[in-house]
Design an enzyme around this catalytic site. Structure first.
Site, short mmCIF file in Angstrom:
data_model
loop_
_atom_site.label_atom_id
_atom_site.label_comp_id
_atom_site.label_asym_id
_atom_site.label_seq_id
_atom_site.Cartn_x
_atom_site.Cartn_y
_atom_site.Cartn_z
CB THR C 125 -0.81 -0.04 1.27
OG1 THR C 125 -1.74 -1.26 1.25
CG2 THR C 125 -1.97 1.33 1.38
CG ASP C 239 -6.47 -14.86 -4.24
OD1 ASP C 239 -6.54 -15.31 -5.53
OD2 ASP C 239 -7.41 -14.16 -4.03
CD GLU C 362 -4.25 -9.29 4.74
OE1 GLU C 362 -4.46 -10.01 3.93
OE2 GLU C 362 -3.33 -9.06 5.42
CD GLN C 366 -16.17 -1.03 0.03
OE1 GLN C 366 -15.36 -0.97 0.52
NE2 GLN C 366 -17.62 -1.01 0.63
#
Lengths: 266, 325, 381
Positions: C125, C239, C362, C366
Site C-alpha cells: 500500500t 488470496d 487486506e 468493495q
C-alpha cells in the site's frame, strides 16, 4: 531417572456445576475436560527435572479414568512427557480415592519409578487423598503442598519447601518419594504446537484390571471405604441488605449496627 | 472397650492450636449422639502438659505421644496414630483440615483402611453413623459421605465449629502411647515464617479483601488500617494481584486461598465466580462497591453501594468507636 | 463431509485458547490504551509455536494446513485483534517468498523465522495506491547487479519492527500492473527506514508505520519470480491469506458475542435479565448465526487453497462476509451493553473499533465484491 507424574482429567474450572435433581451426581452434558490445574505444576516439574538431568531420564504420565482421559494424557505428552499409562476399566467405576490409589500405585510400581509428582488436589473433588495414599501403598515418603523442589547432586534425595499456615517447612526427603505440587512451584508451559504434533506418536499404554492383577472386589465401589450418599447444590442465600442511595456516613453507621446487632460478627 | 470419638489434637511449639478446641467442641456433640467417649491424642515434643487443656475441653482420655522431635513428621505421626487407631478402634476420628491434618489423615486412612472425608464443613450423626458433608468443585456443590469401613476419619475446616468451652474442673485420664522409632525418610530441617503476625488468611476469622478498584498497592493502606482495628487479615482478589496491587500470598479465590472467615469484606471487588469460590462459605459477606450491579451484591449479606475511598475510612472510624466501648 | 475438528485441531484450539485468554486478554486493554507494541507477548506466542505456522515442514516449520491455521487465528483474535494482526502479518510477509521463491530464497529468508524470533512485513500500500495497486509509484531501477528502490509505503503492519520486508515496486509506472516486481528486502538495507507510527482508531497494539525507501539497493537475487510478476504474486499472496483474516474476524466477533451473552444474563431491567427481551435475543441470535456462517466460509476457503483449487471467489466470500459480520456483531455488542458499552472500562468498545479495520485492510470489502463479481461473470461465460 524414571520420573512419574500422576494426572487426573477434571471438568474445566469455568464449568457451571449443576447437581442432578435426584442428588446422584452432577450434570455432565457439554462439560469441557482439562488436566487438573495442580497436576500441570506436577507435569512441569517433572519436565524441568528431566531437562536439568539432561540424560536418558523419562517422564511418564499416569492417569486413571474413562475413555476421554486420553485427551488430557495427550496434553501432557504435548507439553513434553515421553509416554503415558492410561488405566481404564469399567470395574473402576465408583471407586473412592483409596480404590483409585490402589490401581494407580500398582501401575506405577509395574512401570518402575524414582520420583513421583502429583498435584496437591484434583479440583473436582478437592480431596487431596490419592497422592498420599499412593505414597503409602508404594511405601515411599510423601511431602505435600510443595512450593520449591531441588534434587540433590547425588540424586538420592531432594530439598523441598512445603507450605503450611504462615510458614514454609524446609524438608529433606530421600528418594524415591512422592511430592504433591502447589501453585507457585513453577509456571507450567503451554502445550506448544510442535509438541501437539509430536504427541500423536508418543506411546500410551492402555491398562485394565487384568493387566494390573486386580479383581473387581478390590476396586471400584466394592474396593472403597467411603460411599457418597448424595450430592447437594449450594443452599440459597437469603437476599442481602444492601444499603444504597443513602448518605455515606449514615450508611456506614447502619452497616456497623447491623454487623454488631444482627449478624453478631463484630 | 467403649466406642471412642478420637480427636487428633494439633499443637505447634507446645501450644494447642485453636482447631483442636473446635474439634473437641463438635467431637463432644458427636460422641454424645453415639454414646461414645470423647478422647484426644496429642503428639509432639514435651506435649504432656497439653492433656490438661484437652481434659478441660471435655476429653475423657488423652493419649500422649512424645516424639522427642521438634517438628511434625509424617511417618512418625502416621505410625503412632495408626497404631492407636488399630488398637482402640474409634468409630470416628476428627482432625483439622490444616496442612498437618491433610498430610496425616490421608496417610493414616490408607494405612488403616479407614473411610476418610477431608475438609468437612458439617458433621452429624444419622442412624448411628457419621455423615460427613464437604465442598466439591471449589465449593460449587457439596457431597455427603459415610464411611463403609469401621473407622471414619473426618478432617474439619477451621472456623466451622466454635471451640469447646474450657472447664478447669474437668480432667482427662492421661495415657502414654508409644511413638515407634521410625527412621523418617522426610525430615523438616527448618521452618521459615512467611507472613507477619496476622493470622494466615486460611485461619483468619475476619478478612478484608481489596479488588481491582484499589487501583494501586499503596491504596491497600486504608484496608490495612480498617483490618488493624477489627483484627482482620487483608486479602486481595485475583484482579488486584494480577494488576500488581498485592502479592499472590494475599489472593483469595479459586487460584488463591480458600478462606472460611465468619466475616468477609469484599471492597471494590466485582464478585467474579472465581473469587466467590474462595470465600463463599464465609458466614457473613459484606460488599462495598460503587457499582450497584456488581455481582458481589447478589452474594453479600450486607453491603454499601458507594465509593470505597469514602466508605472504608468512615467504617474504620465507626469500628474504632464501637470497639472502644 | 465431516464438519468436526480433528483431535489434533481440538488440542491446538485448547492450547491457543489458553494462551490467548491467559497472556493476551489481561493485557489487551493496556496496549490498546497506550499504543505500545506488545513485543514480549508476541515473543511468548512464538515460543509456543503459534507464529509462522504456514512455513512448510520441509523448511522446519509446522506446515499447518489452512483449516488448522484458521482455528489458531480465531483463538488468537479472541484474545486481541491488534496483536493477532501483527502475528498474522508475519505470515503475510513470508507468503510472497513461499509462493514464488526459489528453494534457495526460501532457505535463506524463511528458515531463520523458525529458529529465532523475528518479524516480517508486507509492503504494498502507498498513500496514492490502496485498492488501485497498479497505480503504485514506488520504483525499482536495475543498476548493475542491484535493484534500487525509491518510494514510500504506508499503513504497513509491523513496519517499525520487521526484520524482513516483502516489497512491491514498479520498474515502469507506465506499464501498470505488468511493471510491478516483488522483492525481498532486509530491514537493515541502507536506505530503508520506518516512518511515523500511525495513531489508529483500533487494533492499536499492532505496529503500523510508513516504510520509506531512499535509494535502497538490494541484490538482484532478491527479486521474487521474474520482473513483471509482482502483481500476480501480490494477488496470489492475498488470496491465500484472506481466509486467515476471515478467521481473525470470527475470533473478534466471537469475543464480542460471548461478552454480550454473559452481560445479557447478568444485566437486569424492568425486573428481569435483558436476555429475556426479544430485541436482545434477536441481536444475539444474529450474532451466533453470522459467526458460525463466517467460520464455515473461512474453513471452506482455507480447505480449497490447501487442495490447490482456484479459491479467489471463496477467499473473497470469507474475508468479506466475516469482516462485515464482525462489524455488525461488535456494534450490536456495544448496543447490548448500553451505556457501559460506550465506556472504556468495559471491553466491547475496543472490539468495535478493532473490527472496522477488518473491512478495510487486506483488500477492502468493495474490492472483495469486485473480485466475486469478476469471478462470477468469468465463470458464466
Amino acid at each position: 531417572m524414571k520420573i512419574v507424574v500422576i494426572i487426573k482429567q477434571v471438568p474445566d474450572t469455568e464449568t457451571k456445576i449443576k447437581v442432578k435433581a435426584d442428588g446422584s451426581g452432577i450434570e455432565t452434558d457439554g462439560i469441557k475436560y482439562v488436566v487438573s490445574p495442580y497436576d500441570e505444576f506436577a507435569i512441569e516439574e517433572g519436565l524441568r527435572l528431566k531437562e536439568k538431568l539432561a540424560d536418558d531420564s523419562t517422564v511418564t504420565v499416569v492417569s486413571v479414568g474413562p475413555e476421554r482421559t486420553i485427551e488430557s494424557i495427550r496434553t501432557a505428552l504435548a507439553m513434553g512427557a515421553d509416554d503415558a499409562i492410561h488405566v481404564n476399566d469399567p470395574a473402576l467405576e465408583g471407586g473412592d480415592s483409596l480404590a483409585t490409589a490402589r490401581v494407580m500405585a500398582k501401575a506405577i510400581k509395574d512401570h518402575g519409578f524414582d520420583i513421583v509428582f502429583a498435584g496437591k488436589q484434583a479440583i473436582d473433588l478437592d480431596q487431596a487423598q490419592v497422592g498420599p495414599a499412593v505414597a503409602e501403598l508404594l511405601d515411599i515418603p510423601q511431602v505435600n503442598v510443595v512450593a520449591k523442589f531441588e534434587l540433590a547432586a547425588d540424586k538420592t534425595k531432594a530439598t523441598v519447601s512445603r507450605r503450611i499456615e504462615g510458614a514454609d517447612e524446609l524438608i529433606e526427603v530421600s528418594l524415591p518419594a512422592l511430592l504433591t505440587c502447589e501453585k507457585g512451584l513453577n509456571e507450567p508451559r503451554y502445550a506448544s504446537l510442535p509438541g501437539i504434533m509430536k504427541a500423536k506418536k508418543k506411546p500410551v499404554k492402555q491398562v485394565d484390571l487384568a493387566a494390573l492383577g486386580f479383581n473387581a472386589s478390590e476396586v471400584g465401589a466394592a474396593g472403597s471405604h467411603v460411599k457418597i450418599l448424595k450430592w447437594l447444590p449450594l443452599p440459597e442465600r437469603q437476599a442481602g441488605k444492601i444499603l444504597k442511595g443513602m448518605e455515606t456516613q449514615a450508611a456506614v453507621k447502619e452497616l456497623v449496627r447491623l454487623l454488631r446487632e444482627e449478624a453478631k460478627v463484630i | 472397650m467403649a466406642n471412642e470419638v478420637l480427636v487428633l489434637a494439633e499443637q505447634r511449639a507446645g501450644n494447642l492450636k485453636k482447631i483442636s478446641l473446635e474439634l473437641m467442641g463438635i467431637g463432644a456433640e458427636l460422641a454424645a449422639k453415639l454414646g461414645a467417649d470423647l478422647t484426644a491424642v496429642v503428639i509432639g515434643n514435651g506435649v504432656e502438659g497439653l492433656a490438661k487443656a484437652l481434659g478441660a475441653a471435655g476429653a475423657k482420655k488423652v493419649y500422649v505421644g512424645e516424639t522427642g522431635e521438634k517438628y511434625y513428621n509424617t511417618e512418625i505421626y502416621t505410625q503412632a496414630v495408626s497404631d492407636l487407631i488399630k488398637q482402640t478402634q474409634p468409630s470416628v476420628v476428627l482432625a483439622g483440615a490444616t496442612a498437618l491434618g491433610r498430610d496425616l489423615t490421608a496417610r493414616v486412612a490408607a494405612r488403616v483402611g479407614a473411610g476418610l472425608a477431608t475438609d468437612c464443613t458439617e458433621l452429624r450423626i444419622e442412624n448411628g453413623k457419621l455423615v460427613m458433608r464437604r465442598p466439591v468443585y471449589s465449593g460449587k456443590a457439596y457431597i455427603e459421605l459415610e464411611s463403609t469401613a469401621p473407622v471414619a476419619i473426618a478432617s474439619v475446616r477451621p472456623n466451622t465449629y466454635g471451640p469447646a468451652a474450657q472447664d478447669a474442673s474437668r480432667s482427662a485420664e492421661v495415657v502414654k502411647i508409644d511413638v515407634k522409632a521410625v527412621t523418617p525418610r522426610a525430615v523438616v530441617k527448618e521452618i521459615v515464617k512467611t507472613a507477619g503476625d496476622k493470622p494466615d488468611l486460611t485461619e483468619a476469622e475476619i478478612i478484608v479483601s481489596g479488588g481491582r478498584a484499589m487501583k494501586a498497592a499503596e491504596n491497600f493502606k486504608i484496608l490495612h488500617e480498617m483490618a488493624d482495628v477489627i483484627g482482620a487479615t487483608v486479602g486481595a482478589s485475583r484482579a488486584a494481584v494480577d494488576s500488581g496491587y498485592a502479592p499472590h500470598s494475599m489472593q483469595v479465590g479459586q487460584t488463591g486461598k480458600v478462606v472460611n472467615p465468619k466475616l468477609y469484606f469484599a471492597v471494590g471487588i466485582s464478585g467474579a465466580i472465581q473469587h466467590l469460590a474462595g470465600m463463599r462459605t464465609s458466614k457473613v459477606i459484606v460488599a462495598i462497591n460503587k457499582d450497584p450491579d456488581a455481582p458481589i451484591f447478589q452474594k453479600a449479606d450486607y453491603g454499601i453501594v458507594d465509593d470505597l475511598y469514602t466508605v472504608v475510612p468512615l467504617l474504620t472510624q465507626e469500628f474504632k468507636k464501637l470497639l472502644a466501648e | 463431509m465431516d464438519f468436526r475438528l480433528t483431535d489434533e485441531q481440538l488440542a491446538l484450539q485448547q492450547t491457543v485458547r489458553k494462551f490467548a485468554q491467559t497472556e493476551m486478554v489481561p493485557q489487551a486493554a493496556h496496549y490498546d490504551q497506550t499504543g505500545e507494541f506488545p513485543r514480549s507477548i508476541i515473543e511468548s506466542a512464538w515460543k509456543v509455536g503459534l507464529l509462522n505456522e504456514s512455513i512448510p515442514a520441509e523448511y522446519g516449520g509446522l506446515g499447518l494446513d489452512g483449516v488448522s491455521a484458521c482455528v489458531l487465528t480465531e483463538e488468537l483474535a479472541a484474545g486481541c485483534a491488534g496483536m493477532t494482526t501483527s502475528m498474522m502479518v508475519n505470515t503475510l510477509g513470508q507468503t510472497p517468498i513461499l509462493v514464488s521463491g526459489t528453494k534457495e530464497q526460501i532457505e535463506k529468508w524463511i528458515v531463520p523465522f523458525t529458529k529465532e524470533f523475528r518479524f516480517s512485513s508486507f509492503c504494498l500500500t502507498e498513500p496514492s495506491s490502496g485498492s488501485d495497486v497498479a497505480n503504485m509509484s514506488t520504483t525499482a531501477k536495475k543498476v548493475g547487479d542491484k535493484y534500487v528502490l525509491n518510494g514510500r509505503k504506508c499503513f504497513i503492519t509491523n513496519g517499525g519492527v520487521a526484520d524482513l520486508f516483502s516489497v512491491f515496486a514498479t520498474l515502469d509506472p507506465v506499464k501498470g500492473h505488468r511493471g510491478i516486481c516483488a522483492f525481498i528486502v532486509p530491514a537493515d538495507t541502507p536506505g530503508v527506514s520506518a516512518g511515523k507510527k500511525e495513531d489508529k482508531m483500533g487494533q492499536r497494539a499492532s505496529n503500523t508505520t510508513d516504510v520509506i525507501f531512499e535509494d535502497a539497493a538490494i541484490p538482484a537475487e532478491n527479486l521474487l519470480g521474474r520482473e513483471g510478476e509482482g502483481f500476480k504474486i501480490a494477488m496470489k499472496t492475498l488470496d491465500r491469506t484472506r481466509p486467515a483474516i476471515g478467521a481473525l474476524a470470527v475470533g473478534l466477533a466471537r469475543s464480542a458475542y460471548e461478552h454480550s451473552v454473559r452481560y445479557a444474563r447478568e444485566r437486569h431491567a424492568f425486573g428481569m435479565p435483558i436476555a429475556m427481551f426479544q430485541a436482545i435475543q434477536f441481536m444475539i441470535a444474529d450474532m451466533a448465526k453470522d459467526i458460525e456462517a463466517a467460520r464455515l466460509l473461512t474453513y471452506q476457503a482455507a480447505w480449497m487453497i490447501d487442495q490447490g483449487m482456484n479459491a479467489s471467489k471463496y477467499s473473497a466470500f470469507a474475508k468479506c462476509f466475516a469482516t462485515d459480520a464482525a462489524m455488525r456483531v461488535t456494534t450490536d455488542a456495544v448496543q447490548i451493553f448500553g451505556g457501559y458499552g460506550y465506556s472504556k472500562e468495559y471491553p466491547v468498545e475496543k472490539l468495535m473499533r478493532d473490527a472496522k479495520l477488518l473491512q478495510i485492510y487486506e483488500g477492502t470489502n468493495q474490492i472483495q465484491r469486485m473480485v466475486i463479481a469478476r469471478e462470477v461473470f468469468k465463470e458464466s461465460q
